[in-house]
Design a protein around this motif. Structure first.
Motif, mmCIF file in Angstrom:
data_model
loop_
_atom_site.group_PDB
_atom_site.id
_atom_site.type_symbol
_atom_site.label_atom_id
_atom_site.label_comp_id
_atom_site.label_asym_id
_atom_site.label_seq_id
_atom_site.Cartn_x
_atom_site.Cartn_y
_atom_site.Cartn_z
ATOM 1 N N ARG A 1 0.842 -1.199 0.000
ATOM 2 C CA ARG A 1 0.000 0.000 0.000
ATOM 3 C C ARG A 1 0.880 1.254 0.000
ATOM 4 O O ARG A 1 0.612 2.214 -0.740
ATOM 5 N N ALA A 2 1.926 1.251 0.824
ATOM 6 C CA ALA A 2 2.835 2.401 0.860
ATOM 7 C C ALA A 2 3.531 2.578 -0.489
ATOM 8 O O ALA A 2 3.743 3.710 -0.946
ATOM 9 N N PHE A 3 3.865 1.464 -1.137
ATOM 10 C CA PHE A 3 4.494 1.527 -2.458
ATOM 11 C C PHE A 3 3.543 2.153 -3.474
ATOM 12 O O PHE A 3 3.938 3.000 -4.274
ATOM 13 N N MET A 4 2.290 1.764 -3.452
ATOM 14 C CA MET A 4 1.306 2.338 -4.363
ATOM 15 C C MET A 4 1.128 3.834 -4.102
ATOM 16 O O MET A 4 1.015 4.633 -5.042
ATOM 17 N N GLN A 5 1.128 4.222 -2.845
ATOM 18 C CA GLN A 5 1.004 5.641 -2.517
ATOM 19 C C GLN A 5 2.218 6.418 -3.003
ATOM 20 O O GLN A 5 2.090 7.533 -3.535
ATOM 21 N N ALA A 6 3.407 5.818 -2.858
ATOM 22 C CA ALA A 6 4.631 6.475 -3.314
ATOM 23 C C ALA A 6 4.659 6.632 -4.823
ATOM 24 O O ALA A 6 5.268 7.566 -5.352
ATOM 25 N N CYS A 7 3.992 5.709 -5.524
ATOM 26 C CA CYS A 7 3.919 5.775 -6.988
ATOM 27 C C CYS A 7 2.777 6.649 -7.482
ATOM 28 O O CYS A 7 2.593 6.798 -8.694
ATOM 29 N N ALA A 8 1.999 7.221 -6.551
ATOM 30 C CA ALA A 8 0.833 8.051 -6.881
ATOM 31 C C ALA A 8 -0.235 7.259 -7.631
ATOM 32 O O ALA A 8 -0.938 7.788 -8.497
ATOM 33 N N ALA A 9 -0.359 5.976 -7.300
ATOM 34 C CA ALA A 9 -1.407 5.153 -7.903
ATOM 35 C C ALA A 9 -2.767 5.529 -7.312
ATOM 36 O O ALA A 9 -2.871 5.906 -6.140
ATOM 37 N N LYS A 10 -3.800 5.406 -8.117
ATOM 38 C CA LYS A 10 -5.160 5.706 -7.678
ATOM 39 C C LYS A 10 -5.843 4.417 -7.238
ATOM 40 O O LYS A 10 -5.794 3.409 -7.941
ATOM 41 N N GLU A 11 -6.475 4.465 -6.073
ATOM 42 C CA GLU A 11 -7.167 3.274 -5.586
ATOM 43 C C GLU A 11 -8.511 3.117 -6.293
ATOM 44 O O GLU A 11 -9.272 4.074 -6.450
ATOM 45 N N LEU A 12 -8.776 1.894 -6.729
ATOM 46 C CA LEU A 12 -10.031 1.544 -7.397
ATOM 47 C C LEU A 12 -10.927 0.777 -6.423
ATOM 48 O O LEU A 12 -10.481 0.369 -5.346
ATOM 49 N N PRO A 13 -12.197 0.565 -6.772
ATOM 50 C CA PRO A 13 -13.057 -0.251 -5.904
ATOM 51 C C PRO A 13 -12.440 -1.623 -5.654
ATOM 52 O O PRO A 13 -11.998 -2.299 -6.581
ATOM 53 N N GLY A 14 -12.395 -2.008 -4.394
ATOM 54 C CA GLY A 14 -11.794 -3.280 -4.018
ATOM 55 C C GLY A 14 -12.818 -4.398 -3.911
ATOM 56 O O GLY A 14 -14.008 -4.203 -4.174
ATOM 57 N N GLN A 15 -12.343 -5.560 -3.511
ATOM 58 C CA GLN A 15 -13.197 -6.734 -3.441
ATOM 59 C C GLN A 15 -13.079 -7.430 -2.090
ATOM 60 O O GLN A 15 -12.104 -7.264 -1.365
ATOM 61 N N PHE A 16 -14.101 -8.205 -1.777
ATOM 62 C CA PHE A 16 -14.048 -9.161 -0.675
ATOM 63 C C PHE A 16 -13.773 -10.533 -1.267
ATOM 64 O O PHE A 16 -14.381 -10.919 -2.270
ATOM 65 N N GLU A 17 -12.864 -11.265 -0.668
ATOM 66 C CA GLU A 17 -12.725 -12.682 -0.989
ATOM 67 C C GLU A 17 -13.548 -13.458 0.020
ATOM 68 O O GLU A 17 -13.350 -13.305 1.237
ATOM 69 N N LEU A 18 -14.468 -14.259 -0.455
ATOM 70 C CA LEU A 18 -15.362 -15.027 0.399
ATOM 71 C C LEU A 18 -15.077 -16.512 0.182
ATOM 72 O O LEU A 18 -14.701 -16.941 -0.906
ATOM 73 N N ALA A 19 -15.280 -17.306 1.240
ATOM 74 C CA ALA A 19 -15.012 -18.742 1.128
ATOM 75 C C ALA A 19 -15.908 -19.501 2.090
ATOM 76 O O ALA A 19 -16.441 -18.951 3.066
ATOM 77 N N MET A 20 -16.075 -20.776 1.801
ATOM 78 C CA MET A 20 -16.823 -21.656 2.696
ATOM 79 C C MET A 20 -16.236 -23.047 2.613
ATOM 80 O O MET A 20 -15.715 -23.472 1.574
ATOM 81 N N GLU A 21 -16.292 -23.759 3.732
ATOM 82 C CA GLU A 21 -15.910 -25.163 3.752
ATOM 83 C C GLU A 21 -17.143 -25.972 3.387
ATOM 84 O O GLU A 21 -18.252 -25.712 3.861
ATOM 85 N N MET A 22 -16.954 -26.948 2.537
ATOM 86 C CA MET A 22 -18.076 -27.712 2.011
ATOM 87 C C MET A 22 -18.410 -28.912 2.902
ATOM 88 O O MET A 22 -19.420 -29.541 2.733
#
Length: 276
Positions: A255-276
């Motif tokens: 995250r600090a690297f992205m900020q140092a590069c002046a990258a723009k944050e886009l909408p993020g995701q949730f990773e969801l999982a379940m045990e079967m």
């Protein structure tokens, strides 16, 4: 009424069209032609026999497309065309698909969902899926100066074994080693070395400038290796914004690297999982 059938009975063209229609009004619209769809499914490992579609009068109205690796399964894409929503198709597809996965001794099922897509997230939670981690996304438009690092173009097969040792966390399904290996001939890989071996690497799509993986060896961090790799990739893909997809949110260093590069944050995701 609708019928649920195996994706084995449906062409790639029909699946691609249905997926595009289903995502046409999403926060991040997705339009793919048959070639792009086929590539996406090859990368993620579509299992047509395990996947399900809902059909109305011969038209594909909704999809649940999944992959299987060993005892793990992944929901590649799910969606319902706007005209067919609120008819229970998504849940019916999910139930049918999960029942089929259990017969194949799948023990874990996972997917990602945009953080603001509460409709899809609510369905997944009702099926028993739970948050496993949060994933960030960025886009980098600014051109970096990273000429100090010496970077070589390599084949994915040259770095695949060493790459895992550089990472602090496992890439998401679409970006993990089997997914990259499945499209290895179409991956642009750049690597940096020192006397001890691989210090850092990037694996990306030369067509979309989307990064699949990036990592720098722990003892080589904060020495300009990452910046040099990104700058080298920009030189390989001039004029193309770089997209960093599914970065584990608790990686403070990245995250600090992205900020140092002046990258723009886009909408993020949730990773969801379940045990079967």
């Amino acid at each position: 009424m609708f019928d649920i059938i195996s994706a084995q009975e449906v062409s790639n063209a029909a699946l691609a069209s249905a997926m595009g229609d289903a995502f046409s009004d999403y926060a991040i619209p997705l339009q793919v032609d048959e070639a792009a769809f086929t590539f996406m499914m090859r990368q993620r490992g579509l299992d047509r026999a395990a996947s399900r579609v809902a059909v109305v009068d011969g038209e594909v109205a909704a999809i649940w497309l999944v992959a299987i690796r060993d005892t793990r399964s992944y929901l590649i894409s799910s969606g319902t065309q706007p005209a067919f929503r609120s008819r229970g198709m998504a849940r019916a597809l999910a139930v049918s698909c999960l029942e089929g996965l259990r017969t194949r001794e799948v023990s874990r099922f996972q997917t990602e969902v945009l953080r603001d897509n509460e409709t899809a997230a609510g369905l997944y939670r009702s099926l028993g899926m739970r948050l496993s981690r949060e994933l960030d996304c960025y886009v980098l438009n600014d051109v970096l100066d990273g000429s100090a690092a010496e970077v070589d173009a390599v084949a994915w097969t040259q770095i695949a074994n060493a790459a895992a040792g550089l990472r602090d966390w496992q890439p998401s399904w679409q970006n993990d080693d089997p997914s990259v290996a499945a499209i290895a001939d179409d991956v642009l890989c750049l690597a940096s070395y020192d006397a001890e071996g691989l210090t850092g690497y990037i694996a990306a799509s030369p067509d979309t400038a989307t990064l699949y993986q990036m990592a720098v060896r722990k003892d080589a961090r904060r020495r300009g290796v990452g910046r040099g790799l990104v700058a080298a990739l920009q030189r390989e893909l001039p004029g193309k914004p770089l997209r960093f997809i599914n970065i584990q949110q608790d990686d403070a260093g990245f995250r600090a690297f992205m900020q140092a590069c002046a990258a723009k944050e886009l909408p993020g995701q949730f990773e969801l999982a379940m045990e079967m």
